[in-house]
Design an enzyme around this catalytic site. Structure first.
Site, PDB file in Angstrom:
ATOM      1  CB  VAL A 244      -0.909   0.075   1.326  1.00 53.81           C
ATOM      2  CG1 VAL A 244      -1.805   1.278   1.156  1.00 53.81           C
ATOM      3  CG2 VAL A 244      -1.967  -1.115   1.357  1.00 53.81           C
TER       4      VAL A 244
ATOM      5  CB  ILE B 141       3.706   6.237   2.297  1.00 53.17           C
ATOM      6  CG1 ILE B 141       3.822   7.285   1.576  1.00 53.17           C
ATOM      7  CG2 ILE B 141       3.145   6.892   3.631  1.00 53.17           C
ATOM      8  CD1 ILE B 141       2.207   7.631   1.066  1.00 53.17           C
TER       9      ILE B 141
ATOM     10  N   GLY C 276       7.530   1.892 -14.868  1.00 57.38           N
ATOM     11  CA  GLY C 276       7.411   0.557 -14.022  1.00 57.38           C
ATOM     12  C   GLY C 276       6.636   1.172 -12.777  1.00 57.38           C
TER      13      GLY C 276
ATOM     14  CD  GLU D  12      -0.276  -3.273  -9.818  1.00 53.85           C
ATOM     15  OE1 GLU D  12       0.109  -4.463  -9.676  1.00 53.85           O
ATOM     16  OE2 GLU D  12       0.546  -2.221  -9.299  1.00 53.85           O
TER      17      GLU D  12
ATOM     18  CE  LYS E 110      -1.897   0.214  -4.231  1.00 56.99           C
ATOM     19  NZ  LYS E 110      -1.177   1.225  -5.279  1.00 56.99           N
TER      20      LYS E 110
HETATM   21  P1  NAP Z   1       7.349  -6.771 -12.697  1.00 57.39           P
HETATM   22  O1  NAP Z   1       8.194  -5.618 -13.047  1.00 57.39           O
HETATM   23  O2  NAP Z   1       6.510  -7.096 -13.951  1.00 57.39           O
HETATM   24  O3  NAP Z   1       8.227  -7.848 -12.449  1.00 57.39           O
HETATM   25  C1  NAP Z   1       7.851  -9.083 -11.935  1.00 57.39           C
HETATM   26  C2  NAP Z   1       8.914 -10.140 -12.100  1.00 57.39           C
HETATM   27  O4  NAP Z   1       8.148 -11.441 -11.649  1.00 57.39           O
HETATM   28  C3  NAP Z   1       9.817 -10.311 -13.079  1.00 57.39           C
HETATM   29  O5  NAP Z   1      11.073 -10.605 -12.485  1.00 57.39           O
HETATM   30  C4  NAP Z   1       9.177 -11.365 -13.909  1.00 57.39           C
HETATM   31  O6  NAP Z   1      10.423 -12.341 -14.477  1.00 57.39           O
HETATM   32  C5  NAP Z   1       8.639 -12.548 -12.769  1.00 57.39           C
HETATM   33  N1  NAP Z   1       7.690 -13.270 -13.138  1.00 57.39           N
HETATM   34  C6  NAP Z   1       6.375 -12.823 -13.717  1.00 57.39           C
HETATM   35  N2  NAP Z   1       5.785 -13.843 -13.961  1.00 57.39           N
HETATM   36  C7  NAP Z   1       6.196 -14.665 -13.833  1.00 57.39           C
HETATM   37  C8  NAP Z   1       6.161 -16.344 -13.752  1.00 57.39           C
HETATM   38  N3  NAP Z   1       5.017 -16.772 -14.207  1.00 57.39           N
HETATM   39  N4  NAP Z   1       6.843 -17.155 -13.283  1.00 57.39           N
HETATM   40  C9  NAP Z   1       8.029 -16.854 -12.526  1.00 57.39           C
HETATM   41  N5  NAP Z   1       8.658 -15.499 -12.325  1.00 57.39           N
HETATM   42  C10 NAP Z   1       7.621 -14.670 -12.935  1.00 57.39           C
HETATM   43  O7  NAP Z   1       6.468  -6.344 -11.608  1.00 57.39           O
HETATM   44  P2  NAP Z   1       6.578  -5.256 -10.359  1.00 57.39           P
HETATM   45  O8  NAP Z   1       6.290  -4.153 -10.949  1.00 57.39           O
HETATM   46  O9  NAP Z   1       7.958  -5.481  -9.953  1.00 57.39           O
HETATM   47  O10 NAP Z   1       5.601  -5.669  -9.343  1.00 57.39           O
HETATM   48  C11 NAP Z   1       5.746  -7.052  -8.498  1.00 57.39           C
HETATM   49  C12 NAP Z   1       4.668  -6.853  -7.527  1.00 57.39           C
HETATM   50  O11 NAP Z   1       4.849  -5.776  -6.753  1.00 57.39           O
HETATM   51  C13 NAP Z   1       3.380  -6.754  -7.913  1.00 57.39           C
HETATM   52  O12 NAP Z   1       2.546  -7.770  -7.130  1.00 57.39           O
HETATM   53  C14 NAP Z   1       2.975  -5.228  -7.942  1.00 57.39           C
HETATM   54  O13 NAP Z   1       1.652  -5.168  -7.718  1.00 57.39           O
HETATM   55  C15 NAP Z   1       3.611  -4.850  -6.622  1.00 57.39           C
HETATM   56  N6  NAP Z   1       3.999  -3.418  -6.542  1.00 57.39           N
HETATM   57  C16 NAP Z   1       4.741  -2.819  -7.598  1.00 57.39           C
HETATM   58  C17 NAP Z   1       4.739  -1.659  -7.502  1.00 57.39           C
HETATM   59  C18 NAP Z   1       5.554  -0.917  -8.778  1.00 57.39           C
HETATM   60  O14 NAP Z   1       5.836   0.323  -8.656  1.00 57.39           O
HETATM   61  N7  NAP Z   1       5.815  -1.553  -9.805  1.00 57.39           N
HETATM   62  C19 NAP Z   1       4.581  -0.908  -6.097  1.00 57.39           C
HETATM   63  C20 NAP Z   1       4.061  -1.616  -5.229  1.00 57.39           C
HETATM   64  C21 NAP Z   1       3.707  -2.941  -5.274  1.00 57.39           C
HETATM   65  P3  NAP Z   1      11.019 -11.335 -15.865  1.00 57.39           P
HETATM   66  O15 NAP Z   1      11.927 -10.346 -15.224  1.00 57.39           O
HETATM   67  O16 NAP Z   1      11.995 -12.603 -16.274  1.00 57.39           O
HETATM   68  O17 NAP Z   1      10.150 -11.286 -16.696  1.00 57.39           O
HETATM   69  N1  HSE Z   2       0.393   0.281  -9.916  1.00 58.70           N
HETATM   70  C1  HSE Z   2       0.607   0.804  -8.725  1.00 58.70           C
HETATM   71  C2  HSE Z   2       0.373   2.234  -8.743  1.00 58.70           C
HETATM   72  C3  HSE Z   2       1.826   0.319  -7.993  1.00 58.70           C
HETATM   73  O1  HSE Z   2       0.622   2.776  -9.645  1.00 58.70           O
HETATM   74  O2  HSE Z   2      -0.089   2.711  -7.500  1.00 58.70           O
HETATM   75  C4  HSE Z   2       2.151   0.711  -6.703  1.00 58.70           C
HETATM   76  O3  HSE Z   2       1.321  -0.098  -5.907  1.00 58.70           O
END
Ligand code: NAP
Ligand code: HSE
Length: 436
Positions: free
Chosen positions: A132, A136, A187, A190, A205
């Protein structure tokens, strides 16, 4: 000094940021938790991809099961996202006696009740600060800093992508599609960006914030959800002229007649701090009976702001993993046996002020006909504005701002107004919150 071994599932935006922060700040982290925290394994979908983080000394695998089943791993950090594989891996890690840290709000909001029960039974922790509002520390604040309060309400900008899109469209006149593409490149978005623009991510959230605020189970299905995709720029401009900004808010309120859980675009008076939170920044207004109003602000998405929260959770686990469960903060901040549901209100029972825009024929007497329908439902009008007709058109936009009212009564008045001959098409209805 004992060391603690971390296995990261997923080295994308957040996983890469987490590995980088753990490596760069290793000294300060060791001084804070009296243990050396080291990433020994990480899994990815495609190991041939180049990585932004330094993977030296890390066993990289395409098999995430080898991490959750490894005897060497103490903490599993789930940063893959989604509900299916992530849930299976997290439950498997728990069953294997490993502590879990995750940033996955979808997983926690939808399956958190089951996951926390499994973790309690096994005596391990599941931490989710990064789920969330990015960097923060709102979960820690609610569960610990405000533990002495009865939380009354929460209102926050809790989706960075949505706020980035609204800000760029308003300030720079950019198109929705163009800004969303940039949010994906940066990045922020989602894997499925409809989660961001249709309000689903904010609803995940909000469900988490509401549960830890009010001592209820996670109730994601009860969150009323509207996104920003249907928002018309005309209303953004009109709201601005009337002294408001439109923000996508998550709102949770505890009232005598139940919980209001809703996410939707909202008009906020321009002078409010929340109205001035721009770009990818998030902010959450928490009202407690003892503390009053508090505002929490910071980056809501992105690699290192999110990694900051993931690493804080890892440090917490490293500090407390040998302590007995009674000394640990419960997953939802309340003792599990004390958690109980509170009925949620239907949208027709929501109470707030409203912005309504109608297209009407530009003829005498139209305003009084519309006003009469609101008077019939006992709805007080705060202000009415009539815009100039477009060149060559014989219709005008009329905007009503109501005082606080019950949504069911408002909807009845709106359908009566829409059925008048002088009124064309459907009204635009947006909620207004004064955040006093
Ligand atoms: P992302 O950049 O798409 O990274 C996902 C990672 O998981 C990649 O390394 C990918 O491998 C791997 N992956 C995806 N599908 C897979 C599978 N089927 N088997 C094995 N590995 C797999 O996602 P992200 O933005 O880091 O987000 C990750 C989590 O954090 C999510 O739950 C998201 O909601 C949460 N989140 C994201 C942010 C943000 O700002 N991005 C903020 C807060 C929370 P490859 O690299 O080889 O493709
Ligand atoms: N997709 C989410 C956002 C990532 O833009 O807030 C952080 O949770």
């Amino acid at each position: 000094m004992q060391s603690i071994n971390v296995g990261i599932l997923g080295l994308g935006t957040v996983g890469g940021g987490t590995a980088e922060v753990l490596r760069r700040n290793a000294d300060v982290i060791t001084r804070r938790c009296a243990r050396q925290v080291q990433v020994t394994m990480a899994s990815v979908r495609d190991a041939s991809k180049s990585r932004s983080c330094d993977c030296d000394g890390v066993t990289l695998t395409e098999d995430p099961y080898s991490i959750v089943n490894s005897d060497e791993i103490d903490i599993v950090v789930e940063l893959i996202g989604g509900e299916t594989l992530a849930k299976e891996l997290v439950l498997m890690a728990i069953a294997n006696g490993k502590h879990v840290v995750t940033a996955n709000k979808a997983l926690i909001a939808v399956h958190g009740n089951e996951i926390f029960a499994a973790a309690d039974a096994k005596g391990v922790s599941v931490s989710y600060e990064a789920a969330v509002a990015g960097g923060i520390s709102i979960i820690k604040n609610l569960r610990e800093g405000f533990a002495g309060n009865q939380i009354q309400s929460i209102a926050g900008i809790i989706n960075g992508t949505g706020n980035f899109i609204l800000t760029e469209m308003r300030d720079k006149g950019r198109t929705f599609e163009d800004v969303l593409a940039e949010a994906q490149e940066l990045g922020y978005a989602e894997a499925d960006p409809t989660f961001d623009v249709e309000g689903i991510d904010a609803a995940h959230k909000l469900a988490i914030l509401a549960a830890i605020s009010f001592g209820t189970p996670l109730q994601f299905d009860d969150v009323y959800t509207e996104g920003i995709s249907k928002l018309d720029l005309v209303d953004v401009d009109y709201a601005q002229e009337l002294g408001y900004r439109i923000k996508h808010l998550g709102i949770a309120k505890k009232t005598d007649s139940g919980l209001e859980l809703r996410v939707h675009p909202t008009l906020i008076p321009k002078k409010r701090l929340l109205a001035n939170v721009n770009g990818v920044m998030n902010a959450i207004l928490v009202k407690g009976d003892a503390v009053g109003n508090t505002l929490h602000y910071g980056a809501g998405a992105g690699a290192e702001p999110t990694a900051s929260a993931v690493v804080a959770d890892i440090i917490d686990v490293a500090r407390t993993c040998n302590a007995s469960s009674e000394f640990k903060v419960p997953a939802l901040g309340f003792q599990p046996e004390s958690i109980k549901s509170i009925a949620t209100k239907a949208p027709s029972e929501f109470e707030c002020a409203y912005y309504l825009r109608f297209i009407v024929s530009d003829v005498a007497g139209v305003m009084s006909k519309l006003s009469a329908e609101f008077a019939e439902q006992d709805i007080s009008i705060e202000g009415i504005t009539q815009k100039e007709p477009e060149k060559g058109q014989n219709t005008v936009s009329v905007i009503f701002i109501t005082q606080k009212t019950v949504e069911g009564a408002l909807d009845r008045a709106v359908s009566k107004v829409e059925s008048l001959d002088l009124v064309h098409g459907s009204a635009v209805k947006l909620r207004v919150e004064h955040l006093d």
